[in-house]
Write an enzyme that holds these catalytic residues in place. Structure first.
Site, PDB file in Angstrom:
ATOM      1  N   GLU A 420       0.838  -1.199   0.000  1.00 44.22           N
ATOM      2  CA  GLU A 420       0.000   0.000   0.000  1.00 44.22           C
ATOM      3  C   GLU A 420       0.877   1.255   0.000  1.00 44.22           C
ATOM      4  O   GLU A 420       0.592   2.239  -0.688  1.00 44.22           O
ATOM      5  CB  GLU A 420      -0.913   0.003   1.234  1.00 44.22           C
ATOM      6  CG  GLU A 420      -1.908   1.140   1.183  1.00 44.22           C
ATOM      7  CD  GLU A 420      -2.824   1.178   2.406  1.00 44.22           C
ATOM      8  OE1 GLU A 420      -3.775   1.963   2.382  1.00 44.22           O
ATOM      9  OE2 GLU A 420      -2.576   0.428   3.374  1.00 44.22           O
ATOM     10  N   ASP A 477       2.945  -0.554 -10.156  1.00 45.23           N
ATOM     11  CA  ASP A 477       2.144  -0.081 -11.289  1.00 45.23           C
ATOM     12  C   ASP A 477       2.840   1.149 -11.890  1.00 45.23           C
ATOM     13  O   ASP A 477       2.401   2.270 -11.710  1.00 45.23           O
ATOM     14  CB  ASP A 477       0.737   0.266 -10.783  1.00 45.23           C
ATOM     15  CG  ASP A 477      -0.227   0.478 -11.930  1.00 45.23           C
ATOM     16  OD1 ASP A 477      -0.004  -0.103 -13.002  1.00 45.23           O
ATOM     17  OD2 ASP A 477      -1.193   1.247 -11.763  1.00 45.23           O
TER      18      ASP A 477
END
Length: 722
Positions: A420, A477
């Protein structure tokens, strides 16, 4: 009437089993070089051969195999080889067409090779007579070497002999083979691959009996390396345009590793492959090899390599044991990734041991982790300050396992919190409003903003984050063009790299290079260029001194294009990229990353693979909260997901895991969890991306499930992803 070939069989035996005789056969310069073979052939066979030679010369085919001998030898003269390769090929063509002669050729090779191996190992024959190489050139022209009768004894012995050649000889062989046409190089590659596969499949390997100790597999891998470099040399290659490496100033102080006698594990500087050094070319310099890199990977070998043992040989007993990581072209990314994993783990373990030792000496608590405590709403500032302190005070801490804590939140970091953290940092740094990177809507890629006002520390942070992701096995990402990874590995960006990073510019520069008319008059360009920066201000730049006075012409257009590309990819973003690379190297500089991986494989490590195998994902998914793989809704769920198109599948992955790619090794390596989230309802499914968890209400019908799921993944950005 059956022909009697006994005389020819005897000649084959005499010539092909004797190093001295074979070395002197098929000579370019002496007209009688093949006479000893010619004289014993049945008369009509000689006549056929002359006719077939003439007819092949008439057709003037372009492949090297059918070139007339003269032209063929001119091609190979550059390699200073005394073999008449055209003659060798013609003779083999005839010999291999006669079944009765095959046994003689196999037996001759079996007799020949042990003596050759001893000669090379103990007598330095190549140094005294470089023509000794001819033996290997001639034997490798036999296009039957990969057939079963050679695989048991003859070819293994030949490979062992060949692997004893000194590196100068292997380099000559590489250069010669790089000039062969594709079918010949491919045949040689397949011959060595066949031997490796045949040997691996015929044996049982285990912890006691390692494939690293199998002489045949090792020798064939070393021979395959020659073909690998020939394929690079013979393809498109760019040995220039290398970034200058900033030398680390080595301090004279003893490091802790040296005090503990561990310095052998951490030898400074990357390994240099001897053949690579001799040839002056690296896999990274290859733009397009003759044979695709993938074809050199041997799957059956990858299945039996014990990477932990191989890693030890690579790092510690390199002198006595063979490690397949010295020939990384034969390993798949998954296998190499394991090697990196052991390197990282041993390093982390070693850092922990040192910490423990330190604390005993200094009486303070050891911290075996790289601990980051950050506030959600100041994540960049907090991470920057902390990482900057660490990189200045104790950069080796960056190699410890990452452990992230969000202030005021309970949560043990088992990987989910770190993930995260990575997601939040990337989201903020790549936010177009910050202006660190520019985003191209067509290519969907980011590039460094040359007029960014951000400090270099911000770019160093993103470099560190990329390095940490590799170290902590976490895919990010991130959407960069390939040239970013090439630059990280030490190559400069060139005109060809613009094709994926700046496709519009690439096309217009390509137009300049290919323009048939009058470049100067029709295009009216000079060596001064202008572009607008992110804030809409025009930027003027002279590619050469007084560029506005120098017109672009047909003669200098290539220089114009090269300078333009150099400006866009290197000069204009030098400050930003240098800081970014510095951060990346802080984490990875001592790891074998650069040695084992090519730029496109580094991208795979950081961003994961575009190949999505949802069957594999289904097999490894776990269920929670009352669902199992046999629940009706789960069966419906998989039917729905499998029916999605490629784009929807990517959206689903992005929604559930935070990235639309698969980790190295495929989707099966993702531990996805589907948990029950209440009974039938109109609520949409939600997800915890840091745990790859999908929270799925028990919808009453398959249609409703499909409609709710599609809605969730389509509108997901910043919604439903927890």
């Amino acid at each position: 009437m059956a022909r009697d070939y006994s005389a020819l069989v005897r000649v084959i035996g005499r010539v092909f089993s004797n190093a001295e005789a074979l070395m002197k056969s098929f000579r370019k310069d002496e007209s009688n070089s093949t006479d000893n073979l010619e004289s014993c052939k049945p008369a009509d066979m000689k006549k056929d051969e002359k006719q077939s030679e003439r007819s092949s010369e008439k057709t003037g085919a372009s492949s090297a195999a059918s070139l007339p001998g003269e032209a063929l030898n001119e091609v190979f003269d550059a390699c200073e080889v005394t073999v008449d390769i055209g003659a060798v090929r013609r003779v083999y063509d005839r010999l291999l067409s006669i079944d009765q002669l095959q046994g003689a050729l196999v037996n001759a090779l079996i007799y020949l090779t042990p003596n050759v191996e001893l000669d090379l190992e103990y007598l330095d024959v190549y140094e005294t007579n470089p023509d000794y190489l001819n033996i290997f050139i001639i034997v490798m022209e036999n296009s039957n070497l990969h057939s079963p009768e050679y695989l048991e004894v003859a070819l293994p012995q030949f490979c062992k002999a060949m692997s004893k050649l000194p590196v100068t000889a292997l380099a000559r062989l590489t250069k010669l083979w790089s000039k062969y046409d594709l079918p010949h190089i491919r045949r040689m590659m397949e011959t060595f691959q066949q031997l490796i596969t045949f040997t691996v499949v015929s044996n049982e390997y285990d912890g006691e009996n390692l494939v690293n100790d199998d002489e045949t597999v090792v020798a064939a891998t070393q021979c395959l390396q020659v073909v690998f470099f020939a394929s690079i040399l013979g393809g498109d290659v760019d040995i220039e345009h290398n970034e200058e490496d900033e030398e680390d100033s080595d301090s004279d102080e003893l490091t802790l590793h040296e005090l503990l006698g561990e310095e052998r594990l951490y030898k400074k500087g990357p390994r240099i492959n001897p053949l690579e050094k001799e040839l002056g070319v690296r896999p990274m310099d290859s733009i397009k090899p003759l044979i695709p890199f993938e074809d050199f990977i041997n799957e059956s070998l990858n299945d039996v390599i014990e990477m932990d043992k191989d890693f030890t040989f690579f790092k510690v007993n390199a002198e006595t044991k063979f490690s397949f990581q010295t020939c990384p072209f034969i390993l798949s990314v998954i296998t190499k990734n394991q090697g990196l994993y052991y390197d990282n783990r041993i390093r982390m373990y070693s850092e922990r041991r040192l910490t423990a030792l330190f604390s005993m000496v200094q009486g303070q608590q050891p911290n075996p982790y790289l601990k980051l405590k950050v506030r959600r709403d100041h994540i960049i500032d907090d991470a920057l300050v902390r990482l900057e302190m660490i990189s200045m005070e104790n950069p080796s801490d960056l190699k410890k396992q990452l452990y992230v804590e969000f202030e005021g939140e309970q949560g043990v970091d088992e990987g989910g919190v770190s993930k995260e953290f990575f997601q939040l940092v990337l989201e903020e740094i790549f936010n177009p409003d910050i202006g660190m990177f520019t985003y191209d809507n067509d290519t969907k890629l980011f590039w460094f903003n040359s007029s960014s006002l951000e400090t270099e520390a911000q770019y160093t942070l993103i470099g560190i984050v990329l390095g940490l992701a590799i170290y902590n096995n976490c895919i990010l990402d991130v959407h960069f063009p390939m040239v970013v990874y090439r630059k990280l590995m030490g190559k400069k960006g060139t005109y060809l790299d613009l094709s994926d990073s700046h496709p519009v510019l690439y096309q217009s520069l390509k137009g300049v290079l290919e323009y048939m008319g009058n470049v100067e008059e029709d295009m009216m360009m000079t060596f001064q260029i202008s572009h607008t920066d992110l804030f809409g201000n025009p930027v003027i730049y002279d590619l050469k001194e007084q560029g506005d006075q120098i017109p672009v012409t047909k003669e200098n257009r290539q220089e114009f294009v090269d300078l333009y590309a150099d400006y866009i990819l290197n000069k204009s973003v030098e400050r930003q990229f240098k800081a970014f690379k510095k951060g990346f190297l802080m984490v990875t500089n001592e790891s074998p990353l650069k040695y084992l991986f090519r730029p496109e494989e580094v991208e795979l490590l950081i961003c994961g693979s575009r190949k999505l195998d949802f069957e594999a994902l289904e097999k490894t998914t776990e269920y929670d909260g009352g669902y199992s793989k046999d629940s009706q809704i789960i069966k419906d769920f998989w039917e729905v997901v499998h029916s999605f198109g490629e784009e929807q599948k990517r959206l689903f992955l992005q929604f559930t895991t935070g990235t639309d790619r698969a980790p190295v090794g495929g989707l099966g390596k993702l531990k996805m969890i589907i948990a029950k989230n209440g009974s039938d309802t109109d609520r949409l499914p939600t997800s915890h991306t840091c745990f790859n968890a999908l929270l799925l209400p028990e919808y009453s019908s398959k249609e409703k499930l499909r409609e709710r799921l599609l809605k969730a993944i389509t509108y997901a950005k910043g919604f439903g992803m927890l």
